[in-house]
Design a protein around this motif. Structure first.
Motif, short mmCIF file in Angstrom:
data_model
loop_
_atom_site.label_atom_id
_atom_site.label_comp_id
_atom_site.label_asym_id
_atom_site.label_seq_id
_atom_site.Cartn_x
_atom_site.Cartn_y
_atom_site.Cartn_z
N LEU A 21 17.99 -22.73 -79.79
CA LEU A 21 19.16 -21.51 -79.28
C LEU A 21 19.04 -19.88 -79.90
N LYS A 22 19.73 -20.34 -81.67
CA LYS A 22 19.98 -19.49 -82.46
C LYS A 22 18.26 -18.66 -82.90
N GLU A 23 17.24 -19.56 -82.69
CA GLU A 23 16.29 -18.74 -82.80
C GLU A 23 15.28 -17.94 -82.06
N ARG A 24 15.56 -18.55 -80.68
CA ARG A 24 15.16 -17.86 -79.37
C ARG A 24 16.13 -16.82 -79.22
N HIS A 32 19.17 -9.56 -74.51
CA HIS A 32 20.58 -9.41 -74.90
C HIS A 32 21.27 -8.98 -76.24
N GLU A 33 20.18 -7.85 -75.33
CA GLU A 33 20.79 -6.07 -76.63
C GLU A 33 22.18 -6.30 -77.39
N GLY A 34 22.72 -5.64 -78.23
CA GLY A 34 24.26 -5.74 -78.97
C GLY A 34 24.99 -6.68 -79.02
N LEU A 35 24.28 -8.17 -78.29
CA LEU A 35 24.97 -9.25 -78.82
C LEU A 35 25.15 -9.64 -79.98
N GLU A 36 25.75 -10.68 -80.56
CA GLU A 36 25.49 -11.28 -81.84
C GLU A 36 25.69 -12.30 -81.30
N TRP A 37 24.42 -13.47 -82.08
CA TRP A 37 24.53 -14.63 -81.90
C TRP A 37 26.11 -15.44 -82.55
N SER A 38 26.88 -14.87 -83.48
CA SER A 38 27.47 -15.89 -84.16
C SER A 38 28.46 -15.71 -83.27
N LYS A 39 28.91 -15.03 -82.07
CA LYS A 39 30.59 -14.95 -80.85
C LYS A 39 30.09 -16.46 -80.31
N VAL A 40 28.47 -16.10 -80.18
CA VAL A 40 28.18 -17.38 -78.62
C VAL A 40 27.89 -18.29 -79.38
N GLU A 41 27.51 -18.67 -80.53
CA GLU A 41 27.62 -19.80 -81.43
C GLU A 41 29.26 -20.44 -81.30
N GLY A 42 29.64 -19.72 -82.05
CA GLY A 42 31.71 -20.04 -81.66
C GLY A 42 31.99 -20.05 -80.63
N LYS A 43 31.64 -19.86 -79.26
CA LYS A 43 31.44 -20.34 -78.14
C LYS A 43 31.45 -21.65 -77.77
N LEU A 44 29.73 -21.35 -77.94
CA LEU A 44 29.17 -23.00 -77.78
C LEU A 44 29.97 -24.11 -79.15
N SER A 45 30.09 -23.37 -80.68
CA SER A 45 30.72 -24.53 -80.48
C SER A 45 32.27 -25.29 -80.42
N SER A 46 32.91 -24.78 -79.39
CA SER A 46 34.16 -25.31 -78.95
C SER A 46 34.41 -25.24 -77.71
N ASN A 47 32.65 -25.20 -77.26
CA ASN A 47 32.81 -26.24 -75.68
C ASN A 47 31.17 -27.06 -75.49
N TYR A 69 26.22 -11.30 -70.41
CA TYR A 69 27.74 -11.16 -71.02
C TYR A 69 29.01 -10.00 -70.19
N ASP A 70 29.65 -10.97 -69.61
CA ASP A 70 31.21 -10.41 -68.65
C ASP A 70 32.00 -10.52 -69.70
N GLN A 71 32.42 -9.32 -70.42
CA GLN A 71 33.28 -8.58 -70.83
C GLN A 71 34.96 -9.44 -70.35
N GLU A 72 34.80 -8.96 -69.11
CA GLU A 72 36.40 -9.35 -68.10
C GLU A 72 36.39 -10.53 -68.24
N ASN A 73 36.01 -11.50 -68.32
CA ASN A 73 36.20 -13.00 -68.11
C ASN A 73 36.00 -13.38 -69.54
N ASP A 74 34.74 -13.08 -70.31
CA ASP A 74 34.55 -13.28 -71.98
C ASP A 74 33.74 -14.21 -71.54
N THR A 75 32.62 -14.40 -71.08
CA THR A 75 31.70 -15.57 -70.85
C THR A 75 30.27 -14.77 -70.55
#
Length: 189
Positions: A21-24, A32-47, A69-75
């Motif tokens: 997923l990181k490579e893709r 997904h301009e403006g998004l950071e993998w580390s934040k996505v990975e953090g969400k994935l690791s906890s779910n 990225y849905d900022q209102e729901n942090d998803t």
């Protein structure tokens, strides 16, 4: 290491999937301009359950990637981003009712039940059109999309593809199935 239950990956499987997923993610920043993998990975690791669903999307050929990225729901929102409709999800009719209505030559499964088993939802027509703004998808295949109740009640279902630089929405009997038609899904994490 063994898997604890059917919706949880082993540590090794999780690490392997996160690497894919990181490579893709890094190779398709236009999605997904403006998004950071580390934040996505953090969400994935906890779910763990959502990670399992992403693994199922990957296993069936969907090549899931973050598309919003849905900022209102942090998803983070993932779609199947394979060039063509995922190979492991083709030759299926629309839903269980359609499957049961076939007297002969029944497909093995249906899109609605299969999506539920994977823990994802079929794309809507609007989501499908949004995906097409991120690249060229379904130039040779087609994908079932969520069908409005009134159309489904009359026996129909909707599918989409992209030809001649345009997205086309078509109808078919919900019981129909073709080797080049599958479905694309979405997942919120």
């Amino acid at each position: 290491m063994t898997v604890k239950n059917k919706t949880e990956l082993s540590l090794e499987q999780s690490e392997e999937l996160l690497g894919v997923l990181k490579e893709r993610f890094e190779n398709n920043m236009n999605r997904h301009e403006g998004l950071e993998w580390s934040k996505v990975e953090g969400k994935l690791s906890s779910n763990k359950e959502k990670l399992w669903s992403l693994n199922e999307m990957e296993r069936t050929g969907g090549e899931p990637d973050v598309v919003d990225y849905d900022q209102e729901n942090d998803t983070y929102i993932f779609y199947d981003c394979s060039a063509e409709s995922p190979k492991g999800r083709r030759s299926v009719c629309y839903d269980r009712e359609a499957l049961e209505s076939r007297k002969k030559h029944k497909p093995e499964n249906n899109a609605i039940d299969m999506a539920a088993q994977l823990g994802i939802e079929l794309l809507t027509e609007e989501q499908y059109r949004g995906l097409q703004e991120l690249g060229n998808f379904d130039l040779k295949s087609s994908s079932w999309v969520q069908t409005p109740h009134d159309i489904r009640e009359l026996g129909g279902a909707l599918f989409c593809d992209s030809r001649f630089g345009h997205v086309f929405v078509y109808h078919n009997g919900a019981e129909s199935y073709y080797a080049a038609r599958g479905f694309r899904g979405s997942l919120k994490v």
